[in-house]
Design a protein around this motif. Structure first.
Motif, PDB file in Angstrom:
ATOM      1  N   ARG A 156       0.836  -1.188   0.000  1.00 37.80           N
ATOM      2  CA  ARG A 156       0.000   0.000   0.000  1.00 37.80           C
ATOM      3  C   ARG A 156       0.881   1.251   0.000  1.00 37.80           C
ATOM      4  O   ARG A 156       0.642   2.201  -0.740  1.00 37.80           O
ATOM      5  N   ALA A 190       2.761   1.749  -3.264  1.00 36.36           N
ATOM      6  CA  ALA A 190       1.854   2.256  -4.293  1.00 36.36           C
ATOM      7  C   ALA A 190       1.583   3.741  -4.085  1.00 36.36           C
ATOM      8  O   ALA A 190       1.532   4.519  -5.042  1.00 36.36           O
ATOM      9  N   LEU A 191       1.440   4.141  -2.816  1.00 34.90           N
ATOM     10  CA  LEU A 191       1.223   5.565  -2.539  1.00 34.90           C
ATOM     11  C   LEU A 191       2.405   6.390  -3.042  1.00 34.90           C
ATOM     12  O   LEU A 191       2.232   7.437  -3.660  1.00 34.90           O
ATOM     13  N   LEU A 192       3.632   5.901  -2.758  1.00 28.80           N
ATOM     14  CA  LEU A 192       4.823   6.630  -3.193  1.00 28.80           C
ATOM     15  C   LEU A 192       4.934   6.640  -4.707  1.00 28.80           C
ATOM     16  O   LEU A 192       5.444   7.584  -5.296  1.00 28.80           O
ATOM     17  N   ASP A 193       4.457   5.567  -5.334  1.00 35.15           N
ATOM     18  CA  ASP A 193       4.522   5.492  -6.784  1.00 35.15           C
ATOM     19  C   ASP A 193       3.407   6.292  -7.444  1.00 35.15           C
ATOM     20  O   ASP A 193       3.283   6.287  -8.665  1.00 35.15           O
ATOM     21  N   GLY A 194       2.604   6.946  -6.642  1.00 35.27           N
ATOM     22  CA  GLY A 194       1.593   7.821  -7.196  1.00 35.27           C
ATOM     23  C   GLY A 194       0.280   7.149  -7.529  1.00 35.27           C
ATOM     24  O   GLY A 194      -0.481   7.627  -8.349  1.00 35.27           O
ATOM     25  N   TYR A 195       0.006   5.990  -6.885  1.00 33.58           N
ATOM     26  CA  TYR A 195      -1.239   5.302  -7.164  1.00 33.58           C
ATOM     27  C   TYR A 195      -2.279   5.591  -6.089  1.00 33.58           C
ATOM     28  O   TYR A 195      -2.075   5.295  -4.920  1.00 33.58           O
ATOM     29  N   GLY A 196      -3.388   6.163  -6.488  1.00 30.97           N
ATOM     30  CA  GLY A 196      -4.457   6.476  -5.543  1.00 30.97           C
ATOM     31  C   GLY A 196      -5.241   5.225  -5.179  1.00 30.97           C
ATOM     32  O   GLY A 196      -4.887   4.117  -5.590  1.00 30.97           O
ATOM     33  N   ASN A 197      -6.322   5.424  -4.430  1.00 30.37           N
ATOM     34  CA  ASN A 197      -7.079   4.292  -3.908  1.00 30.37           C
ATOM     35  C   ASN A 197      -7.645   3.392  -4.998  1.00 30.37           C
ATOM     36  O   ASN A 197      -7.540   2.174  -4.924  1.00 30.37           O
ATOM     37  N   VAL A 198      -8.234   4.019  -6.011  1.00 29.51           N
ATOM     38  CA  VAL A 198      -8.925   3.217  -7.010  1.00 29.51           C
ATOM     39  C   VAL A 198      -7.930   2.385  -7.814  1.00 29.51           C
ATOM     40  O   VAL A 198      -8.122   1.190  -8.045  1.00 29.51           O
ATOM     41  N   ARG A 199      -6.799   3.022  -8.203  1.00 26.34           N
ATOM     42  CA  ARG A 199      -5.802   2.274  -8.947  1.00 26.34           C
ATOM     43  C   ARG A 199      -5.143   1.220  -8.076  1.00 26.34           C
ATOM     44  O   ARG A 199      -4.801   0.142  -8.551  1.00 26.34           O
ATOM     45  N   LEU A 208      -6.616  -0.388  -5.771  1.00 22.07           N
ATOM     46  CA  LEU A 208      -7.599  -1.475  -5.725  1.00 22.07           C
ATOM     47  C   LEU A 208      -7.538  -2.334  -6.993  1.00 22.07           C
ATOM     48  O   LEU A 208      -7.437  -3.556  -6.915  1.00 22.07           O
ATOM     49  N   ARG A 255      -5.230  -2.406  -9.509  1.00 21.81           N
ATOM     50  CA  ARG A 255      -3.957  -2.921 -10.024  1.00 21.81           C
ATOM     51  C   ARG A 255      -3.228  -3.802  -9.027  1.00 21.81           C
ATOM     52  O   ARG A 255      -2.368  -4.582  -9.412  1.00 21.81           O
ATOM     53  N   PRO A 261       2.317  11.503  -0.305  1.00 27.29           N
ATOM     54  CA  PRO A 261       3.563  10.808  -0.626  1.00 27.29           C
ATOM     55  C   PRO A 261       3.942  10.959  -2.098  1.00 27.29           C
ATOM     56  O   PRO A 261       5.100  11.197  -2.427  1.00 27.29           O
ATOM     57  N   GLN A 262       2.945  10.847  -2.963  1.00 27.25           N
ATOM     58  CA  GLN A 262       3.250  10.835  -4.388  1.00 27.25           C
ATOM     59  C   GLN A 262       3.737  12.190  -4.892  1.00 27.25           C
ATOM     60  O   GLN A 262       4.340  12.281  -5.944  1.00 27.25           O
ATOM     61  N   TYR A 282       5.437  -5.960  -6.117  1.00 29.43           N
ATOM     62  CA  TYR A 282       4.086  -6.428  -6.411  1.00 29.43           C
ATOM     63  C   TYR A 282       4.188  -7.867  -6.911  1.00 29.43           C
ATOM     64  O   TYR A 282       4.718  -8.111  -7.996  1.00 29.43           O
ATOM     65  N   ARG A 303       3.762   8.976 -14.546  1.00 33.67           N
ATOM     66  CA  ARG A 303       4.642  10.108 -14.818  1.00 33.67           C
ATOM     67  C   ARG A 303       4.980  10.274 -16.282  1.00 33.67           C
ATOM     68  O   ARG A 303       5.158  11.385 -16.763  1.00 33.67           O
ATOM     69  N   ARG A 344      12.698   6.279 -11.539  1.00 33.71           N
ATOM     70  CA  ARG A 344      12.002   7.556 -11.724  1.00 33.71           C
ATOM     71  C   ARG A 344      12.860   8.749 -11.377  1.00 33.71           C
ATOM     72  O   ARG A 344      12.386   9.880 -11.377  1.00 33.71           O
TER      73      ARG A 344
END
Lengths: 299, 294, 354
Positions: free
Chosen positions: B187, B190-199, B201, B203, C72-73, C87, C103, C150
């Protein structure tokens, strides 16, 4: 997981969106009808359809709960549950213990024992209807011809339905017990054997206590299953005979109250509340008296 | 072991070994005996149903009934299919089941995701409310639901058959547990990689939760396919919407003289599920035992 | 390229203060190690930089900009987790590509970057595999690749080597140092392993109980610890500490009431007066014919050197580092110790350096 304040606020809307579908369905089809029961239970259904129902308060409970028909239904239900649950669980446990070891042919036995879990009520009823049929069934094949036939006898109708319910519950009971057995740590069982306990002692002193969470789970699930028995009675006995053959268990009684020429929602509501309370009491009793002795390993 | 009770003879160790071997063999035989007996309990009713489905009417009346079909009447199966409308009923059951299973998964995934990953007020209270639905058997609410469905004009429709079951407390509970067991670092990564909640969920959570979603699917398939009381009340009077379970009741009720055809129908309704059981045994066991091991 | 700074940054979990008013500046391009025992707040500090933990008080700045309230992002930092957080359902290539998807819109560009990074970390052969099919070291490199690809302003690494076996850890240690030197990206690295900290960091920030103890280069930290905690924590084995009363006029040291001055040969020991904790490295003390009497309670043979652990009469336990070819006493032998090297003086109460 702690998020920054901004992210947390953003979550509220999303959470509401995600919870809404489930909450809506629960609200309309679980909580509303559940609480509506308590309101309806206060109203007497008029003798002829079309007339307004009359508020009579709690006296409706008194009149229904004291009726001999209700007592008969309650006794049948309890008798039925007491027949089905312990027998089904013990049988499931015995078969699970027998099929637990990885021996030749176990995979086949496991599929066989699990198989009744997929039988529907109707399938089970038709299969058992055949088994108990006075002409083509199992008994005539053995040369036994009870008169009246099992399913038409006030003495044997309920135990026959119970036998069918046990048969259908066996699959679930077996699966649960086997999973429980397989989750037991081998080292404890081995330690017991090394400590000099025989197979029998190990089973009763170590396996069964450690299996108690599983047995407890089985008890709760089995009780709920037994209280829900309905279709078998509907298919094999039917509305006309249910009462005189003493198989009108509570759920069937409810069904009879809402079906037919003159449905009685007030009575159905009272009976639904009673059914809920009885299931609740059974579950809580099991929680209290069984779980106290239940041994939960770890955590 | 009571070794001291052995007679003080010039005995070789052989007798003791055979004794143990015998004991082991005896136990093995006992075990297989129990297994065979148990299998007979399960199989005999099914076997009798299959045998009787293949008999000619004259054999049906024969006493004692034959235990083996000498002259199997396979046509009873197409008969059950056509005269009992089983084809239509199975189609109806499939539609009903697919709607319930797929939408139950959607509502459960969403709610479970909220409980596992989102922060919002009254989270605990709401979760307790969700769990409390497990304490209210559907049967208790059936009376009122019937009048709700009928006032919505949904009697004898697929909406009426399915909508009350589109949410499941059990499913939410099962999936929430599975989501919580995913490593929390995923989790955070993913947050650091820029993925929000929906993505996150779609991905990460969904692909990783496939096994438990399959378990829920099998469980809910079984539950809705085998439903009896509700379809009887909502669709019992309409051929076009009737499900296979209710169809079986009709088959049994209308053709008492043709027990072979009605049993053929039973076998048709039962066999696919046995095959399903063999394929999805793992998922089924997983969902059925979800609450048994703490 | 960026600086990272903590300015009075505080984190509380209920009544517990995990990080207490931390002031620390990581310079542009610097490799700074946060070192401390488990529970000292170092990981919490790192996670606040990442934006994974709220800040209770104070701010976090990246390149001079306050990022305390940012998602964070939006902070342009990459993190390598202890468990790698790969993952499991995605191939190596997709794992590395994952942070790029939001990005960089061009798929070709993304694939080119992934391939470049994979090549630089010798991962190009494994691009189609799933993380479950890789060894621990390879997984670790995938996690690094995902962080590098990145080109973030800063790397945050949370004990990235602790899941590797000892030999691989030493090898990877060198690889990460070389990688950081080549990229020149500001790096904040959390570990509890002081050897890792000493070998990798340009500077080391030692933390204990949420409080920053000292920030210094590895050698300065070893030579000049600011307090007893740092002295004991840094070095393997840590610094020997004895507590006694020093009289610089009389050139005497009393340990447990007994004059121990024959054991302290170096003038350093007599610089200060009063009750003091005296610290000296294991290589600054030797077995001798006179000095502090004690008995050998443990002998650890490490091959090239031997650690002789001696319990002196006050009950304090001292370690002597000896070359393997020296005469090694036996367990239980009565010996004398003489402190021949540098002695540091700490306040007996506060533990602070005098």
């Amino acid at each position: 997981m702690i998020l920054t304040p901004k992210a947390r606020r953003k979550n509220w809307g999303l959470a509401a969106l995600f919870l809404f579908p489930s909450l809506f369905i629960f609200g309309v089809f679980t909580f509303y009808p559940f609480f509506e029961n308590f309101r309806l239970a206060m109203f007497q259904t008029p003798p002829y359809p079309g007339l307004p129902s009359k508020y009579i308060g709690f006296s409706q409970y008194a009149s229904i709960l004291s009726s001999s028909e209700f007592m008969q239904s309650l006794l049948s239900t309890l008798f039925f549950v007491l027949l089905v649950v312990p027998t089904g669980l013990l049988l499931g446990l015995a078969l699970a213990v027998a099929a637990h070891k990885a021996l030749r042919g176990m995979a086949i036995f496991r599929v066989i024992f699990s198989s009744t879990v997929v039988t529907s009520v109707a399938v089970g009823a038709l299969i058992f209807g055949t088994l108990m049929n006075p002409i083509v069934g199992f008994l005539p094949w053995l040369g036994i011809n009870p008169n009246p036939p099992l399913l038409q006898s006030p003495t044997w109708a309920l135990p026959s339905i119970a036998a069918m319910a046990i048969w259908q519950f066996l699959g679930l009971s077996f699966i649960v017990m086997l999973a429980g057995l397989q989750s037991l740590p081998d080292d404890v069982l081995e330690a017991s054997r090394v400590d000099g306990a025989g197979a029998w002692t190990t089973f009763w002193r170590v396996t069964v206590p450690m299996l108690s969470p599983t047995i407890f789970f089985g008890l709760v699930v089995g009780t709920i299953y037994a209280f829900q028995t309905f279709g078998q009675i509907d298919i094999l006995i039917g509305s006309q005979n249910a009462s005189q053959l003493h198989v009108n268990v509570l759920l069937y009684y409810i069904y009879q109250s809402i079906q037919g020429t003159n449905p009685d929602p007030g009575q159905a509501a009272v009976l639904s509340i009673v059914l809920f309370v009885i299931i609740l009491i059974f579950t809580l009793l099991q929680l209290r008296f069984v779980e106290r002795r239940v041994h939960y390993a770890g955590k | 072991m009571p070794a001291s009770s052995a007679p003080p003879q010039l005995a070789s160790p052989a007798p003791k070994v055979t004794h143990h071997l015998l004991n082991y063999r005896l136990r093995l035989i006992a075990r297989y005996l129990i297994l065979t007996l148990g299998s007979l309990i399960v199989i005999i009713p099914i076997y009798l149903a299959i045998v009787n489905s293949l008999l000619v009417p004259s054999q049906l009346a024969h006493q004692p009934p034959p235990f083996f079909p000498t002259n199997p009447q396979w046509h009873t199966y197409p008969d059950a299919w056509s005269s009992g409308h089983l084809g239509v009923y199975i189609r109806n059951s499939l539609i009903q089941t697919i709607i319930i299973v797929s939408l139950q998964i959607v509502t459960s995934v969403l709610a479970a995701f909220a409980f596992a990953f989102l922060e919002f007020p009254f989270k605990r209270t709401l979760f307790v409310i969700f769990l409390s639905t497990l304490m209210i058997p559907f049967e208790v609410t059936v009376t009122q639901n019937l009048s709700t469905i009928s006032s919505l004009g949904w009697m004898n429709t697929f909406q009426g058959l399915t909508v009350p079951f589109l949410a499941t407390g059990f499913g939410v509970f099962l999936l929430r547990q599975a989501f919580l067991s995913l490593p929390p670092e995923l989790r955070e990564a993913a947050l650091l990689d820029g993925y929000g909640n929906v993505r996150f969920l779609t991905r990460v959570v969904l692909p990783l939760s496939r096994p438990v979603i399959a378990a829920l699917a099998v469980f809910s398939f079984l539950g809705s396919w085998n439903q009896y009381l509700w379809p009887l009340l909502v669709s019992g009077n309409d051929n076009k919407i009737r499900t296979v379970q209710i169809g079986l009741k009709q088959l049994a009720a209308t053709q008492l003289d043709q027990i072979n055809v009605s049993l053929a129908g039973t076998v048709i309704a039962f066999l696919p599920l046995i095959i399903l059981l063999i394929i999805f045994q793992k998922q089924l066991v997983r969902s059925l035992t979800a609450g048994s091991v703490k | 390229m960026a600086t990272v700074s903590f300015q009075g940054t505080t984190k509380r979990f209920g009544d517990v203060t995990a990080v207490d008013a931390l002031n620390l500046d990581v310079e542009d391009g610097e490799f700074l190690v946060l070192l401390g025992p488990s529970g000292c707040g170092k990981t919490t500090a790192l996670r606040m930089v990442a934006g994974l933990e709220d800040v209770s008080e104070g701010i976090i700045a990246i390149d001079g900009n306050d990022v305390t309230g940012l998602e964070p992002q939006d902070r342009d930092v990459a993190m390598v987790f202890q468990s790698y957080a790969l993952y499991p359902h995605l191939s190596v290539a997709r794992n590395i590509e994952f942070p790029l998807r939001k990005r960089i819109s061009s798929k070709e560009e993304r694939q080119r970057l992934v391939l470049d990074v994979a090549k630089s970390l010798d991962l190009d052969e494994y691009l189609d595999r799933k993380p479950g099919q890789l060894s621990g070291g390879q997984r670790q490199r995938v996690a690094l690749a995902r962080a590098i690809v990145r080109q973030p302003a800063a790397f945050l690494m949370d004990e990235p080597l602790s899941n590797l076996d000892a030999k691989l850890r030493i090898q990877t240690r060198a690889e990460i140092v070389a990688l950081q030197a080549r990229l020149g990206t500001t790096t904040l690295y959390v570990t509890h392993d002081q050897v890792e900290a000493m070998t990798m960091g340009h500077r080391i920030a030692v933390m204990n109980d949420g409080i920053l103890q000292q920030v210094a280069t590895p050698s300065a930290l070893y030579e000049n610890p600011q307090n007893v905690f740092v002295a004991r924590f840094v070095g393997n084995p840590g610094m020997n500490i004895v507590t006694g009363v020093v009289d610089s006029e009389a050139r005497s040291i009393h340990l447990g009431g007994v004059d121990a001055s024959p054991g302290f040969l170096h003038d350093d020991a007599y610089q200060f007066n009063g009750p003091l904790s005296l610290g000296f490295r294991p290589e600054s003390v030797a077995l001798s014919s006179t000095g502090l009497p004690g008995s050998v309670s443990l002998i650890e043979r490490l091959g090239s050197e031997v650690h002789v652990v001696v319990t002196i009469e006050t009950g304090e336990i001292l370690t002597v580092r000896q070359a393997a070819n020296e005469v090694i006493p036996s367990l239980g032998d009565s010996v004398h110790l003489a402190v021949t090297g540098k002695v540091l003086a700490f306040d007996a109460q506060t533990g602070e350096r005098r």
